[in-house]
Design an enzyme around this catalytic site. Structure first.
Site, PDB file in Angstrom:
ATOM      1  N   SER A  16     -89.858  65.851 -15.484  1.00 13.47           N
ATOM      2  CA  SER A  16     -89.298  66.818 -14.538  1.00 13.47           C
ATOM      3  C   SER A  16     -90.278  67.973 -14.356  1.00 13.47           C
ATOM      4  O   SER A  16     -90.528  68.754 -15.279  1.00 13.47           O
ATOM      5  CB  SER A  16     -87.961  67.357 -15.061  1.00 13.47           C
ATOM      6  OG  SER A  16     -87.624  68.519 -14.342  1.00 13.47           O
ATOM      7  N   HIS A  41     -89.846  63.471 -11.683  1.00 17.94           N
ATOM      8  CA  HIS A  41     -88.501  63.909 -11.288  1.00 17.94           C
ATOM      9  C   HIS A  41     -88.651  65.283 -10.639  1.00 17.94           C
ATOM     10  O   HIS A  41     -89.203  66.212 -11.238  1.00 17.94           O
ATOM     11  CB  HIS A  41     -87.632  63.971 -12.548  1.00 17.94           C
ATOM     12  CG  HIS A  41     -86.219  64.404 -12.344  1.00 17.94           C
ATOM     13  ND1 HIS A  41     -85.197  63.523 -12.067  1.00 17.94           N
ATOM     14  CD2 HIS A  41     -85.643  65.625 -12.420  1.00 17.94           C
ATOM     15  CE1 HIS A  41     -84.046  64.190 -11.987  1.00 17.94           C
ATOM     16  NE2 HIS A  41     -84.300  65.471 -12.187  1.00 17.94           N
ATOM     17  N   ASP A  43     -86.767  68.440  -8.899  1.00 24.04           N
ATOM     18  CA  ASP A  43     -85.477  69.130  -8.841  1.00 24.04           C
ATOM     19  C   ASP A  43     -85.439  70.078  -7.649  1.00 24.04           C
ATOM     20  O   ASP A  43     -86.098  71.119  -7.646  1.00 24.04           O
ATOM     21  CB  ASP A  43     -85.260  69.925 -10.132  1.00 24.04           C
ATOM     22  CG  ASP A  43     -84.912  69.021 -11.296  1.00 24.04           C
ATOM     23  OD1 ASP A  43     -83.986  68.206 -11.160  1.00 24.04           O
ATOM     24  OD2 ASP A  43     -85.574  69.128 -12.358  1.00 24.04           O
ATOM     25  N   MET A  45     -83.263  72.655  -5.481  1.00 22.76           N
ATOM     26  CA  MET A  45     -82.080  73.530  -5.590  1.00 22.76           C
ATOM     27  C   MET A  45     -82.049  74.439  -4.362  1.00 22.76           C
ATOM     28  O   MET A  45     -83.090  74.942  -3.933  1.00 22.76           O
ATOM     29  CB  MET A  45     -82.169  74.372  -6.864  1.00 22.76           C
ATOM     30  CG  MET A  45     -82.306  73.536  -8.130  1.00 22.76           C
ATOM     31  SD  MET A  45     -82.264  74.529  -9.630  1.00 22.76           S
ATOM     32  CE  MET A  45     -82.844  73.316 -10.839  1.00 22.76           C
ATOM     33  N   HIS A  75     -83.978  64.826  -7.143  1.00 20.21           N
ATOM     34  CA  HIS A  75     -82.619  65.202  -7.561  1.00 20.21           C
ATOM     35  C   HIS A  75     -82.219  66.422  -6.743  1.00 20.21           C
ATOM     36  O   HIS A  75     -82.767  67.506  -6.926  1.00 20.21           O
ATOM     37  CB  HIS A  75     -82.656  65.502  -9.074  1.00 20.21           C
ATOM     38  CG  HIS A  75     -81.388  66.069  -9.625  1.00 20.21           C
ATOM     39  ND1 HIS A  75     -81.332  66.667 -10.876  1.00 20.21           N
ATOM     40  CD2 HIS A  75     -80.133  66.118  -9.126  1.00 20.21           C
ATOM     41  CE1 HIS A  75     -80.100  67.065 -11.104  1.00 20.21           C
ATOM     42  NE2 HIS A  75     -79.351  66.753 -10.056  1.00 20.21           N
ATOM     43  N   MET A  77     -79.844  69.242  -5.937  1.00 16.87           N
ATOM     44  CA  MET A  77     -78.743  70.122  -6.313  1.00 16.87           C
ATOM     45  C   MET A  77     -78.490  71.033  -5.116  1.00 16.87           C
ATOM     46  O   MET A  77     -78.856  72.209  -5.097  1.00 16.87           O
ATOM     47  CB  MET A  77     -79.127  70.900  -7.578  1.00 16.87           C
ATOM     48  CG  MET A  77     -79.093  70.007  -8.820  1.00 16.87           C
ATOM     49  SD  MET A  77     -80.163  70.587 -10.137  1.00 16.87           S
ATOM     50  CE  MET A  77     -81.707  69.833  -9.621  1.00 16.87           C
ATOM     51  N   MET A 157     -75.606  64.235 -15.759  1.00 15.59           N
ATOM     52  CA  MET A 157     -76.187  65.507 -16.199  1.00 15.59           C
ATOM     53  C   MET A 157     -75.664  65.848 -17.596  1.00 15.59           C
ATOM     54  O   MET A 157     -74.451  65.834 -17.821  1.00 15.59           O
ATOM     55  CB  MET A 157     -75.803  66.643 -15.241  1.00 15.59           C
ATOM     56  CG  MET A 157     -76.443  66.591 -13.869  1.00 15.59           C
ATOM     57  SD  MET A 157     -78.243  66.564 -13.885  1.00 15.59           S
ATOM     58  CE  MET A 157     -78.618  68.143 -14.653  1.00 15.59           C
ATOM     59  N   ASP A 192     -80.146  63.578 -17.743  1.00 15.71           N
ATOM     60  CA  ASP A 192     -81.004  64.711 -17.375  1.00 15.71           C
ATOM     61  C   ASP A 192     -80.431  65.981 -17.991  1.00 15.71           C
ATOM     62  O   ASP A 192     -79.288  66.352 -17.702  1.00 15.71           O
ATOM     63  CB  ASP A 192     -81.022  64.811 -15.844  1.00 15.71           C
ATOM     64  CG  ASP A 192     -81.878  65.939 -15.290  1.00 15.71           C
ATOM     65  OD1 ASP A 192     -82.612  66.577 -16.061  1.00 15.71           O
ATOM     66  OD2 ASP A 192     -81.796  66.165 -14.058  1.00 15.71           O
ATOM     67  N   GLY A 194     -81.656  68.754 -21.483  1.00 20.56           N
ATOM     68  CA  GLY A 194     -81.620  68.917 -22.933  1.00 20.56           C
ATOM     69  C   GLY A 194     -82.084  67.704 -23.706  1.00 20.56           C
ATOM     70  O   GLY A 194     -81.767  67.566 -24.897  1.00 20.56           O
TER      71      GLY A 194
HETATM   72  C1  DX5 Z   1     -81.637  70.945 -14.404  1.00 21.73           C
HETATM   73  C2  DX5 Z   1     -82.588  69.927 -13.855  1.00 21.73           C
HETATM   74  C3  DX5 Z   1     -83.301  69.184 -14.911  1.00 21.73           C
HETATM   75  C4  DX5 Z   1     -84.163  70.055 -15.803  1.00 21.73           C
HETATM   76  C5  DX5 Z   1     -84.247  69.465 -17.168  1.00 21.73           C
HETATM   77  O1  DX5 Z   1     -80.910  71.531 -13.386  1.00 21.73           O
HETATM   78  O2  DX5 Z   1     -81.895  68.977 -13.079  1.00 21.73           O
HETATM   79  O3  DX5 Z   1     -84.057  68.095 -14.375  1.00 21.73           O
HETATM   80  O4  DX5 Z   1     -85.450  70.229 -15.263  1.00 21.73           O
HETATM   81  O5  DX5 Z   1     -84.844  70.381 -18.032  1.00 21.73           O
HETATM   82  P1  DX5 Z   1     -84.864  70.164 -19.617  1.00 21.73           P
HETATM   83  O6  DX5 Z   1     -85.430  68.795 -19.884  1.00 21.73           O
HETATM   84  O7  DX5 Z   1     -85.708  71.273 -20.119  1.00 21.73           O
HETATM   85  O8  DX5 Z   1     -83.435  70.282 -20.052  1.00 21.73           O
HETATM   86 ZN    ZN Z   2     -82.912  67.066 -12.501  1.00 25.04          ZN
END
Ligand code: DX5
Ligand code: ZN
Length: 235
Positions: A16, A41, A43, A45, A75, A77, A157, A192, A194
Site C-alpha cells: 500500500s 495497492h 488508496d 480517499m 481501493h 474510499m 478491512m 487491509d 494493521g
Molecule cells: C486504510 C487503507 C490501508 C492502509 C493500510 O484506510 O485502506 O490500505 O494504507 O495501512 P497499514 O498497513 O499501515 O495498516
Molecule cells: Zn486500502
C-alpha cells in the site's frame, strides 16, 4: 501481469503506497517490487467517505507509466465510486474496489452494486467490494452475497479506513471466514489494515490470500524480510 483470478500458492503481498515516500514514489515502489511485493495497492480517499484526501487518477497514471506490467489494485474510499470508473480505467488501474457501505441496501439511495460491477468489467477492470469493521456480518452478507460470484476480489478491512499505521481489529476475522466458505477459487480474499508479522498469520488462517501492507512494509529497514515472512504465514 499477475492474474488475480488464479488461486496463489502463497499469500500475495499488496504494497500500500499510502506509507511510501510521496516525494520518491517510483523509487519506493521499485524497491518493494524488487523485494517481492506482488502488486501495488492504491488508496483513494475523497474527504467525505473518510476525512482524509489522498490520490486519484493522476497518481495511477504516473505509477502505470513507470511500471507497465505491475497489477494496480485501487481501493476507493469514496462516496460515489461510479464517477471514477472511466478515468481510473484509462489511467491504468487493474482492479477497482468499492465499499459495500455506499451501496444499496445499506444506503437505500446509494449505488446499485450490480450495475457498478458491470460498468467496471465493461471498462476492462476487475471488480472488488470492500467492507468496513463496523458493518455487521448480516449487512455484509446482504450487501455482498448476491454479487460474490461476479467479484474478482472481496476485501475485509481490519482497521477503520482513513490512514495507515492503525491497530488490527481481530473481530473482523469472522467476515474473512464467511468469505472463505462461500467465495469461489477465482475470487481473491484480501485483508487491509494493521497487517504485520504478528497479525498476517491470523488473516491467512481465516482464509485471506491477499495481504495489504503499508506501515509494516514501508516503515521497515528490512523490507525483503517483511515480505518473505508474510508469505511464509501461508506455509
Ligand atoms: C486504510 C487503507 C490501508 C492502509 C493500510 O484506510 O485502506 O490500505 O494504507 O495501512 P497499514 O498497513 O499501515 O495498516
Ligand atoms: Zn486500502
Amino acid at each position: 501481469m499477475l492474474d488475480i483470478t488464479q488461486q496463489p500458492k502463497e499469500p500475495l503481498i499488496a504494497a500500500s503506497i499510502l506509507s511510501a515516500d510521496f516525494g520518491a514514489m517510483a523509487d519506493d515502489c521499485r524497491d518493494v517490487l524488487g523485494k517481492g511485493a506482488d502488486l501495488l495497492h492504491i488508496d483513494v480517499m475523497d474527504g467525505h467517505f473518510v476525512p482524509n484526501l489522498t490520490m486519484g487518477a493522476d497518481m495511477i497514471r504516473g505509477i502505470r507509466r513507470h511500471f507497465p506490467d505491475v497489477f494496480l489494485d485501487v481501493h476507493l474510499m469514496v462516496e460515489r465510486p461510479g464517477d471514477y470508473v472511466a478515468s481510473f480505467a484509462q489511467a491504468g488501474a487493474n482492479l477497482f474496489a468499492f465499499h459495500v457501505e455506499v451501496c444499496k441496501p445499506m444506503r437505500p439511495d446509494g449505488v446499485d452494486a450490480g450495475e457498478l460491477i458491470e460498468h467496471i468489467r465493461g471498462a476492462g477492470m476487475s471488480p472488488g467490494m470492500v467492507v468496513n469493521p463496523p458493518t455487521t456480518i448480516e449487512q455484509f452478507e446482504q450487501g455482498i452475497g448476491p454479487h460474490l460470484g461476479d467479484l474478482d476480489l472481496a476485501l475485509v478491512m481490519s482497521v477503520n479506513p482513513g490512514r495507515s499505521g492503525q491497530k488490527f481489529i481481530k473481530d473482523v476475522l469472522g467476515k474473512t471466514r464467511w468469505l472463505k466458505e462461500r467465495a469461489g477459487s477465482g475470487t481473491r480474499i484480501e485483508m487491509d489494515g494493521g497487517l504485520n508479522l504478528e497479525t498476517t498469520p491470523l488473516a491467512v488462517a481465516a482464509g485471506a490470500d491477499t495481504i495489504v501492507t503499508a506501515s509494516a512494509l514501508f516503515g521497515s529497514d528490512d523490507r525483503a524480510a517483511v515480505i518473505a515472512s508474510m508469505k511464509a504465514a501461508g506455509a
